[in-house]
Design a protein around this motif. Structure first.
Motif, PDB file in Angstrom:
ATOM      1  N   ASP A  69      42.857  31.283  53.391  1.00  0.00           N
ATOM      2  CA  ASP A  69      41.398  31.137  53.275  1.00  0.00           C
ATOM      3  C   ASP A  69      41.196  31.883  51.914  1.00  0.00           C
ATOM      4  OD1 ASP A  69      38.759  31.514  53.326  1.00  0.00           O
ATOM      5  OD2 ASP A  69      38.482  31.763  55.380  1.00  0.00           O
ATOM      6  N   LYS A  71      38.654  32.356  50.287  1.00  0.00           N
ATOM      7  CA  LYS A  71      37.205  33.401  50.330  1.00  0.00           C
ATOM      8  C   LYS A  71      38.001  34.984  50.831  1.00  0.00           C
ATOM      9  CE  LYS A  71      33.718  30.206  51.664  1.00  0.00           C
ATOM     10  NZ  LYS A  71      32.890  29.617  52.376  1.00  0.00           N
ATOM     11  N   LYS A  74      40.221  36.420  47.776  1.00  0.00           N
ATOM     12  CA  LYS A  74      39.436  36.698  46.565  1.00  0.00           C
ATOM     13  C   LYS A  74      39.428  38.147  46.495  1.00  0.00           C
ATOM     14  CE  LYS A  74      35.775  34.332  45.037  1.00  0.00           C
ATOM     15  NZ  LYS A  74      36.187  33.745  43.798  1.00  0.00           N
ATOM     16  N   SER A  75      39.593  38.840  47.507  1.00  0.00           N
ATOM     17  CA  SER A  75      39.289  40.520  47.829  1.00  0.00           C
ATOM     18  C   SER A  75      40.543  41.198  47.569  1.00  0.00           C
ATOM     19  CB  SER A  75      38.779  40.856  49.104  1.00  0.00           C
ATOM     20  OG  SER A  75      39.727  40.597  50.133  1.00  0.00           O
ATOM     21  N   SER A 234      39.196  37.163  42.356  1.00  0.00           N
ATOM     22  CA  SER A 234      37.765  37.474  42.384  1.00  0.00           C
ATOM     23  C   SER A 234      37.064  36.451  41.249  1.00  0.00           C
ATOM     24  CB  SER A 234      37.484  38.659  42.303  1.00  0.00           C
ATOM     25  OG  SER A 234      37.914  39.436  41.226  1.00  0.00           O
ATOM     26  N   SER A 237      37.729  30.078  41.424  1.00  0.00           N
ATOM     27  CA  SER A 237      37.280  29.582  42.470  1.00  0.00           C
ATOM     28  C   SER A 237      38.331  28.707  43.295  1.00  0.00           C
ATOM     29  CB  SER A 237      36.199  28.395  41.947  1.00  0.00           C
ATOM     30  OG  SER A 237      36.858  27.360  41.004  1.00  0.00           O
ATOM     31  N   SER A 238      39.751  28.860  42.824  1.00  0.00           N
ATOM     32  CA  SER A 238      40.999  28.077  43.610  1.00  0.00           C
ATOM     33  C   SER A 238      41.889  28.707  42.902  1.00  0.00           C
ATOM     34  CB  SER A 238      40.734  26.609  43.384  1.00  0.00           C
ATOM     35  OG  SER A 238      40.933  26.323  42.176  1.00  0.00           O
TER      36      SER A 238
END
Length: 252
Positions: A69, A71, A74-75, A234, A237-238
Motif C-alpha cells: 500500500d 500510502k 510513504k511514511s 513522501s 506518487s508511486s
C-alpha cells in the motif's frame, strides 16, 4: 552489515543458478505490464527477505515481488529495496545478464548497494562514498568511474524507446553496447562505460542498488530535468521512476 548483505545476495544468486544450470521446472507468469516472473524470482525473494529480517527486523522491505500500500510506505524514511532477479528476460534467454539487487535507503538516498551477477560470479557493492568489485577469487578492489575521449554508451538489451534515437543523434562520437539488468550501472561504476541513458518507466527497485554504487564510485544519476533521482517516498506518487541518465561525470 555490508558483508552480511553481500553474502545474502550470493545466497540468492546460488539458488537462481541452481535453476539456471539444471532441468528444474520453471513456472512462468506474466504481470499486468506483460513482463515475466518465475518461481525462481519468488524463491530468491524469500531468501533475501528472511535474511534482511534477521539482520535488522525494524527496517521495512520493499521488493519487486511484493504487494504494498503506497500510502503506508510513504511514511518510511529508511527501508530496504530489493530486486531478487533483475533481468528475468535475460535469465529466460540464458545469456547470463541478470543480477540480484539489494539497497538500503535512508531519507531518500541509497547509502548501501549490492549487485551480484551469479552467472559471472562477480559482485559489486558500496557503502556511502566507497565502491568495490569482488571477483570470484574473493578479492575486493575499489572501483572508480572513468571518462574516455570516445565514451561507451550502454543501452538496455530488452527495452527500447523512440527518444533514444533522438538522444543518439545529438552525440557526435560514441561506442554503443547493449546489456541486460543493473549490470549497466556496474560497468559505469568500474570505468568500463561512461553513459547509460534511460527513457520510459523503471521502478525504484530497478535502480537503487546501481545508483548507490555509481555515486560511490564518483558518477552521477540524474533525471532528464537535472535532478538527482530521489527515493524519498513522501515526495513521490508511486514506485515508478521518471527517465534518467547515469554518467561518469557532468561532462559526459
Amino acid at each position: 552489515m555490508l558483508d552480511q548483505i553481500c553474502q545474502l545476495a550470493r545466497s540468492a544468486g546460488n539458488t537462481i543458478m541452481s535453476f539456471y544450470n539444471s532441468e528444474k521446472r520453471l513456472n512462468i507468469f506474466y504481470k499486468s505490464d506483460k513482463s515475466p516472473i518465475t518461481n525462481v524470482d519468488r524463491e530468491a525473494n524469500n531468501i533475501i527477505k528472511k535474511g534482511l529480517a534477521l539482520i535488522d527486523p525494524k527496517i521495512p522491505i520493499i521488493s519487486e515481488e511484493g504487494l504494498y500500500d503506497f500510502k503506508i510506505c510513504k511514511s518510511w524514511n529508511n527501508y530496504w529495496l530489493v530486486d531478487p532477479l533483475d533481468g528475468t528476460k535475460e535469465f529466460l534467454k540464458k545469456n547470463g545478464e541478470f543480477t540480484v539487487n539489494i539497497s538500503l535507503i535512508k531519507n531518500g538516498i541509497p547509502v548501501l548497494g549490492v549487485i551480484y551477477a551469479p552467472f559471472f560470479d562477480v559482485l559489486y557493492c558500496s557503502f556511502e562514498k566507497n565502491a568495490w568489485k569482488e571477483t570470484k577469487l574473493g578479492l575486493r578492489e575499489k572501483i572508480y568511474v572513468s571518462n574516455q575521449n570516445i565514451p561507451l554508451l550502454i543501452t538496455s538489451r530488452s527495452h527500447s524507446h523512440n527518444k533514444l534515437n533522438d538522444y543518439l543523434e545529438k552525440i557526435k562520437n560514441y561506442k554503443i553496447k547493449k546489456l541486460g539488468s543493473s549490470l549497466k550501472f556496474c560497468l559505469i561504476a568500474e570505468g568500463k562505460a561512461q553513459i547509460y541513458p534511460r527513457f520510459g518507466n523503471t521502478h525504484i527497485w530497478d535502480t537503487a542498488a546501481g545508483h548507490a554504487i555509481v555515486v560511490a564510485a564518483g558518477g552521477i544519476v540524474r533525471t532528464w530535468t537535472g535532478d538527482t533521482l530521489n527515493y524519498l517516498l513522501s515526495s513521490r506518487s508511486s514506485f515508478i521512476n521518471s527517465g534518467f541518465y547515469v554518467s561518469a561525470s557532468e561532462t559526459c
